[in-house]
Write an enzyme that holds these catalytic residues in place. Structure first.
Site, PDB file in Angstrom:
ATOM      1  N   HIS A 155      10.342   1.859  -9.106  1.00  0.00           N
ATOM      2  CA  HIS A 155       9.341   2.798  -9.613  1.00  0.00           C
ATOM      3  C   HIS A 155       9.392   3.015 -11.119  1.00  0.00           C
ATOM      4  O   HIS A 155       8.405   3.369 -11.748  1.00  0.00           O
ATOM      5  CB  HIS A 155       9.432   4.128  -8.846  1.00  0.00           C
ATOM      6  CG  HIS A 155      10.717   4.851  -9.019  1.00  0.00           C
ATOM      7  ND1 HIS A 155      10.899   5.748 -10.022  1.00  0.00           N
ATOM      8  CD2 HIS A 155      11.891   4.794  -8.328  1.00  0.00           C
ATOM      9  CE1 HIS A 155      12.122   6.239  -9.940  1.00  0.00           C
ATOM     10  NE2 HIS A 155      12.751   5.675  -8.922  1.00  0.00           N
ATOM     11  N   GLU A 178      -4.784  14.845  -4.109  1.00  0.00           N
ATOM     12  CA  GLU A 178      -5.529  13.885  -3.256  1.00  0.00           C
ATOM     13  C   GLU A 178      -5.318  14.226  -1.777  1.00  0.00           C
ATOM     14  O   GLU A 178      -6.258  14.250  -0.985  1.00  0.00           O
ATOM     15  CB  GLU A 178      -5.077  12.451  -3.546  1.00  0.00           C
ATOM     16  CG  GLU A 178      -5.871  11.443  -2.715  1.00  0.00           C
ATOM     17  CD  GLU A 178      -5.504   9.984  -2.989  1.00  0.00           C
ATOM     18  OE1 GLU A 178      -4.576   9.723  -3.774  1.00  0.00           O
ATOM     19  OE2 GLU A 178      -6.153   9.115  -2.385  1.00  0.00           O
ATOM     20  N   THR A 223      -0.455   7.653   4.607  1.00  0.00           N
ATOM     21  CA  THR A 223      -0.824   7.602   6.036  1.00  0.00           C
ATOM     22  C   THR A 223      -0.139   8.739   6.813  1.00  0.00           C
ATOM     23  O   THR A 223       0.790   9.378   6.308  1.00  0.00           O
ATOM     24  CB  THR A 223      -0.369   6.268   6.663  1.00  0.00           C
ATOM     25  OG1 THR A 223       1.068   6.210   6.570  1.00  0.00           O
ATOM     26  CG2 THR A 223      -0.966   5.067   5.955  1.00  0.00           C
ATOM     27  N   ASN A 224      -0.581   8.934   8.056  1.00  0.00           N
ATOM     28  CA  ASN A 224       0.066   9.933   8.925  1.00  0.00           C
ATOM     29  C   ASN A 224       1.579   9.678   8.998  1.00  0.00           C
ATOM     30  O   ASN A 224       2.382  10.617   8.955  1.00  0.00           O
ATOM     31  CB  ASN A 224      -0.494   9.826  10.352  1.00  0.00           C
ATOM     32  CG  ASN A 224      -1.968  10.205  10.422  1.00  0.00           C
ATOM     33  OD1 ASN A 224      -2.466  10.912   9.545  1.00  0.00           O
ATOM     34  ND2 ASN A 224      -2.654   9.748  11.448  1.00  0.00           N
ATOM     35  N   GLU A 225       1.920   8.399   9.102  1.00  0.00           N
ATOM     36  CA  GLU A 225       3.343   8.053   9.257  1.00  0.00           C
ATOM     37  C   GLU A 225       4.125   8.378   7.978  1.00  0.00           C
ATOM     38  O   GLU A 225       5.260   8.870   8.045  1.00  0.00           O
ATOM     39  CB  GLU A 225       3.500   6.558   9.606  1.00  0.00           C
ATOM     40  CG  GLU A 225       3.005   6.176  10.995  1.00  0.00           C
ATOM     41  CD  GLU A 225       1.488   6.062  11.100  1.00  0.00           C
ATOM     42  OE1 GLU A 225       0.805   6.064  10.049  1.00  0.00           O
ATOM     43  OE2 GLU A 225       0.971   5.988  12.231  1.00  0.00           O
ATOM     44  N   GLY A 262       0.839  -1.195   0.000  1.00  0.00           N
ATOM     45  CA  GLY A 262       0.000   0.000   0.000  1.00  0.00           C
ATOM     46  C   GLY A 262       0.870   1.238   0.000  1.00  0.00           C
ATOM     47  O   GLY A 262       1.062   1.888  -1.028  1.00  0.00           O
ATOM     48  N   SER A 263       1.455   1.535   1.167  1.00  0.00           N
ATOM     49  CA  SER A 263       2.297   2.734   1.269  1.00  0.00           C
ATOM     50  C   SER A 263       3.461   2.688   0.283  1.00  0.00           C
ATOM     51  O   SER A 263       3.844   3.711  -0.287  1.00  0.00           O
ATOM     52  CB  SER A 263       2.863   2.860   2.692  1.00  0.00           C
ATOM     53  OG  SER A 263       1.819   2.908   3.634  1.00  0.00           O
ATOM     54  N   GLN A 315     -18.616  12.544  22.350  1.00  0.00           N
ATOM     55  CA  GLN A 315     -18.634  12.594  23.816  1.00  0.00           C
ATOM     56  C   GLN A 315     -19.694  13.568  24.321  1.00  0.00           C
ATOM     57  O   GLN A 315     -20.479  13.254  25.219  1.00  0.00           O
ATOM     58  CB  GLN A 315     -17.239  13.005  24.325  1.00  0.00           C
ATOM     59  CG  GLN A 315     -17.067  12.906  25.827  1.00  0.00           C
ATOM     60  CD  GLN A 315     -17.167  11.463  26.325  1.00  0.00           C
ATOM     61  OE1 GLN A 315     -16.895  10.527  25.579  1.00  0.00           O
ATOM     62  NE2 GLN A 315     -17.585  11.283  27.561  1.00  0.00           N
TER      63      GLN A 315
HETATM   64  C1  LIG Z   1     -11.664   3.076   2.606  1.00  0.00           C
HETATM   65  C2  LIG Z   1     -10.413   3.019   1.811  1.00  0.00           C
HETATM   66  C3  LIG Z   1     -10.401   3.526   0.522  1.00  0.00           C
HETATM   67  C4  LIG Z   1      -9.243   3.424  -0.243  1.00  0.00           C
HETATM   68  N1  LIG Z   1      -9.286   3.804  -1.566  1.00  0.00           N
HETATM   69  C5  LIG Z   1      -8.234   3.494  -2.375  1.00  0.00           C
HETATM   70  C6  LIG Z   1      -8.325   3.678  -3.791  1.00  0.00           C
HETATM   71  O1  LIG Z   1      -9.340   4.148  -4.324  1.00  0.00           O
HETATM   72  N2  LIG Z   1      -7.266   3.308  -4.554  1.00  0.00           N
HETATM   73  C7  LIG Z   1      -6.139   2.768  -4.020  1.00  0.00           C
HETATM   74  O2  LIG Z   1      -5.221   2.459  -4.769  1.00  0.00           O
HETATM   75  N3  LIG Z   1      -6.005   2.608  -2.667  1.00  0.00           N
HETATM   76  C8  LIG Z   1      -7.036   2.939  -1.849  1.00  0.00           C
HETATM   77  N4  LIG Z   1      -6.942   2.747  -0.491  1.00  0.00           N
HETATM   78  C9  LIG Z   1      -5.718   2.206   0.053  1.00  0.00           C
HETATM   79  C10 LIG Z   1      -4.919   3.205   0.909  1.00  0.00           C
HETATM   80  O3  LIG Z   1      -4.336   4.149   0.070  1.00  0.00           O
HETATM   81  C11 LIG Z   1      -3.923   2.377   1.714  1.00  0.00           C
HETATM   82  O4  LIG Z   1      -4.652   1.668   2.688  1.00  0.00           O
HETATM   83  C12 LIG Z   1      -2.865   3.230   2.339  1.00  0.00           C
HETATM   84  O5  LIG Z   1      -2.023   3.782   1.363  1.00  0.00           O
HETATM   85  C13 LIG Z   1      -1.999   2.439   3.334  1.00  0.00           C
HETATM   86  O6  LIG Z   1      -1.531   1.268   2.740  1.00  0.00           O
HETATM   87  P1  LIG Z   1      -1.729  -0.133   3.492  1.00  0.00           P
HETATM   88  O7  LIG Z   1      -3.149  -0.239   3.899  1.00  0.00           O
HETATM   89  O8  LIG Z   1      -1.186  -1.203   2.630  1.00  0.00           O
HETATM   90  O9  LIG Z   1      -0.878  -0.029   4.807  1.00  0.00           O
HETATM   91  P2  LIG Z   1       0.693  -0.364   4.966  1.00  0.00           P
HETATM   92  O10 LIG Z   1       1.468   0.334   3.919  1.00  0.00           O
HETATM   93  O11 LIG Z   1       0.859  -1.831   5.099  1.00  0.00           O
HETATM   94  O12 LIG Z   1       0.989   0.330   6.371  1.00  0.00           O
HETATM   95  C14 LIG Z   1       0.564  -0.227   7.610  1.00  0.00           C
HETATM   96  C15 LIG Z   1       0.999   0.705   8.736  1.00  0.00           C
HETATM   97  O13 LIG Z   1       2.424   0.813   8.735  1.00  0.00           O
HETATM   98  C16 LIG Z   1       2.806   2.164   8.592  1.00  0.00           C
HETATM   99  N5  LIG Z   1       3.997   2.221   7.758  1.00  0.00           N
HETATM  100  C17 LIG Z   1       4.161   1.734   6.498  1.00  0.00           C
HETATM  101  N6  LIG Z   1       5.403   1.976   6.069  1.00  0.00           N
HETATM  102  C18 LIG Z   1       6.030   2.655   7.054  1.00  0.00           C
HETATM  103  C19 LIG Z   1       7.336   3.206   7.215  1.00  0.00           C
HETATM  104  N7  LIG Z   1       8.238   3.140   6.229  1.00  0.00           N
HETATM  105  N8  LIG Z   1       7.636   3.813   8.371  1.00  0.00           N
HETATM  106  C20 LIG Z   1       6.735   3.917   9.366  1.00  0.00           C
HETATM  107  N9  LIG Z   1       5.476   3.420   9.283  1.00  0.00           N
HETATM  108  C21 LIG Z   1       5.135   2.808   8.141  1.00  0.00           C
HETATM  109  C22 LIG Z   1       1.627   2.856   7.925  1.00  0.00           C
HETATM  110  O14 LIG Z   1       1.629   4.238   8.174  1.00  0.00           O
HETATM  111  C23 LIG Z   1       0.468   2.136   8.590  1.00  0.00           C
HETATM  112  O15 LIG Z   1       0.243   2.694   9.867  1.00  0.00           O
HETATM  113  C24 LIG Z   1      -8.071   2.876   0.315  1.00  0.00           C
HETATM  114  C25 LIG Z   1      -8.076   2.412   1.632  1.00  0.00           C
HETATM  115  C26 LIG Z   1      -9.234   2.447   2.370  1.00  0.00           C
HETATM  116  C27 LIG Z   1      -9.225   1.853   3.748  1.00  0.00           C
END
Ligand SMILES: Cc1cc2nc3c(=O)[nH]c(=O)nc-3n(C[C@H](O)[C@H](O)[C@H](O)COP(=O)(O)OP(=O)(O)OC[C@H]3O[C@@H](n4cnc5c(N)ncnc54)[C@H](O)[C@@H]3O)c2cc1C
Length: 384
Positions: free
Chosen positions: A183, A246, A369-371, A137-138, A340
């Site tokens: 990439h 975005e 994500t925030n991170e 994801g990230s 609340q």
């Molecule tokens: C409701 C919803 C709608 C979405 N819509 C789309 C969409 O339309 N298209 C699409 O492509 N995606 C979509 N997403 C996916 C979204 O973009 C991903 O969930 C997001 O980018 C995080 O990826 P992940 O869930 O794989 O988490 P991960 O990348 O597995 O991360 C898990 C946790 O680890 C942390 N983390 C990861 N890497 C690091 C690092 N290097 N250092 C510190 N912390 C780290 C993250 O911040 C997170 O807290 C959607 C997700 C949701 C839940």
């Protein structure tokens, strides 16, 4: 009569008219049915057509691709939709084209623009963006969905998950691997969802219930090479280019949701009586609401400032990440306090602050994500 003078870019005569239009649309055509769509797990196609007729789907798109207005107009529409009783879930599902179609509008062939962008801006087609996969994801550069060239086609195999509007989408702007690892091997390919080998499964979520989400598996899907957006290998750059808008949109959704919850809580606290007096007379409640309002306001001012600088073409990568996190942090805090202060009523399904509380949780996860935002900031601060 005093002439009305615009106080800021966000408050020009045209944008006041746009706000009024969005407010009417939201109050008449969204709010009465929102609970039903939340329970159904999706919004009707007719809503997209209506938004298209009103010109709301064209905002922020280039005129050459059928668009009109700038990104600020699209942010104004997002703000007002939430402030008028909509939600970030509605924004996600109704405005998915804002993440799915810009790459095609900017880098696609005229034929792709005609086939996908124009009808989407009219509300006749629904598009999704497919980047995230079950395994990544990230780390966007780690995607493994493969597109292998075979004559005039690509044959695509892999899976995408968490795809917004994925169960309804007519096409998915999909990140695929056409080259080697990393990439540089990533391209963007438009995949129509009625092609053989495309299978979709709906996902149930904590919030954003009216916005459908899907896992899309791609099993040897044959796609014409003419569906490629831009050059082979340019996908990652195109994705990064669009992340700015975005992230800003999510930041706008965050401060608007916070502001809406402030307003709902003021209305509640002035009419709800406990121990013979309205809640709004209790100092602890008054101060809590004052803090909610402060956080929502500060987030709005900062995000809008970064937005204007981004639209003017300044390099605001650091500030943009800060803006998203700042607004999300404010929103998370405010929605929690809103629930609340509503007491038991705030925990009930169908009560607006309960919906915002659940919807808000995704804003710090989607679009980086925030991170990941903190990583961007740390890196730009020279901490690499
Ligand atoms: C409701 C919803 C709608 C979405 N819509 C789309 C969409 O339309 N298209 C699409 O492509 N995606 C979509 N997403 C996916 C979204 O973009 C991903 O969930 C997001 O980018 C995080 O990826 P992940 O869930 O794989 O988490 P991960 O990348 O597995 O991360 C898990 C946790 O680890 C942390 N983390 C990861 N890497 C690091 C690092 N290097 N250092 C510190 N912390 C780290 C993250 O911040 C997170 O807290 C959607 C997700 C949701 C839940």
């Amino acid at each position: 009569m005093t002439a009305t003078v615009a106080r800021s870019e966000w408050d020009t005569e045209e944008r006041r008219e746009l706000r009024a239009l969005v407010r009417r649309f939201t109050e008449r055509e969204i709010v009465p049915s929102l609970a039903e769509w939340e329970d159904a797990g999706a919004m009707p196609r007719a809503l997209h057509r209506r938004a298209g007729e009103l010109g709301l789907l064209s905002l922020g798109f280039p005129e050459a691709a059928g668009g009109e207005g700038g990104h600020l107009d699209s942010a104004v529409a997002t703000e007002e939709l939430i402030l008028a009783g909509g939600s970030s879930g509605v924004v996600a599902g109704l405005f998915t084209h804002g993440i799915a179609a810009p790459h095609i509008a900017l880098h696609g062939s005229p034929e792709l623009v005609d086939r996908f962008v124009r009808p989407t801006l009219r509300g006749e087609l629904i598009g999704s963006l497919g980047i995230t996969e079950p395994g990544t994801g990230s780390d966007v550069a780690g995607i493994t969905t493969r597109a292998v060239r075979d004559g005039d086609d690509y044959v695509v195999t892999g899976a995408k998950t968490f795809i917004t509007s994925g169960t309804r989408a007519d096409f998915v702007t999909t990140a695929v691997r056409t080259g080697g690892p990393g990439h540089r091997g990533i391209s963007l390919l438009v995949i129509e969802t009625d092609r053989p080998g495309v299978h979709r499964t709906a996902l149930r979520k904590m919030g954003w219930h009216c916005s459908d989400t899907a896992t899309i598996s791609l099993d040897e899907v044959r796609v014409p090479a003419s569906n490629l957006v831009g050059a082979e290998g340019s996908g990652f750059r195109q994705i990064m280019e669009r992340f700015g808008s975005e992230r800003l949109s999510l930041a706008v959704q965050a401060y608007a949701t916070a502001q809406r919850c402030v307003e709902l809580t003021i209305a509640w606290a002035t009419q709800r009586e406990t121990f013979g007096a309205p809640l709004s007379t209790r100092q602890v409640v008054r101060h809590r609401i004052a803090q909610m309002a402060r956080r929502a306001s500060v987030a709005r001012v900062y995000v809008r400032d970064v937005f204007e600088r981004w639209e003017a073409g300044e390099d605001v990568v650091t500030e943009l990440a800060m803006a998203k996190n700042q607004a999300v942090e404010a929103c998370d805090w405010v929605v929690n306090e809103a629930v609340q202060l509503h007491g038991g009523a705030g925990y009930l399904h169908g009560v607006e602050v309960e919906r915002h509380y659940r919807d808000a949780r995704i804003l710090g996860i989607g679009g980086g994500t925030n991170e990941i935002m903190d990583e961007v900031i740390a890196s730009r601060l020279g901490l690499d």
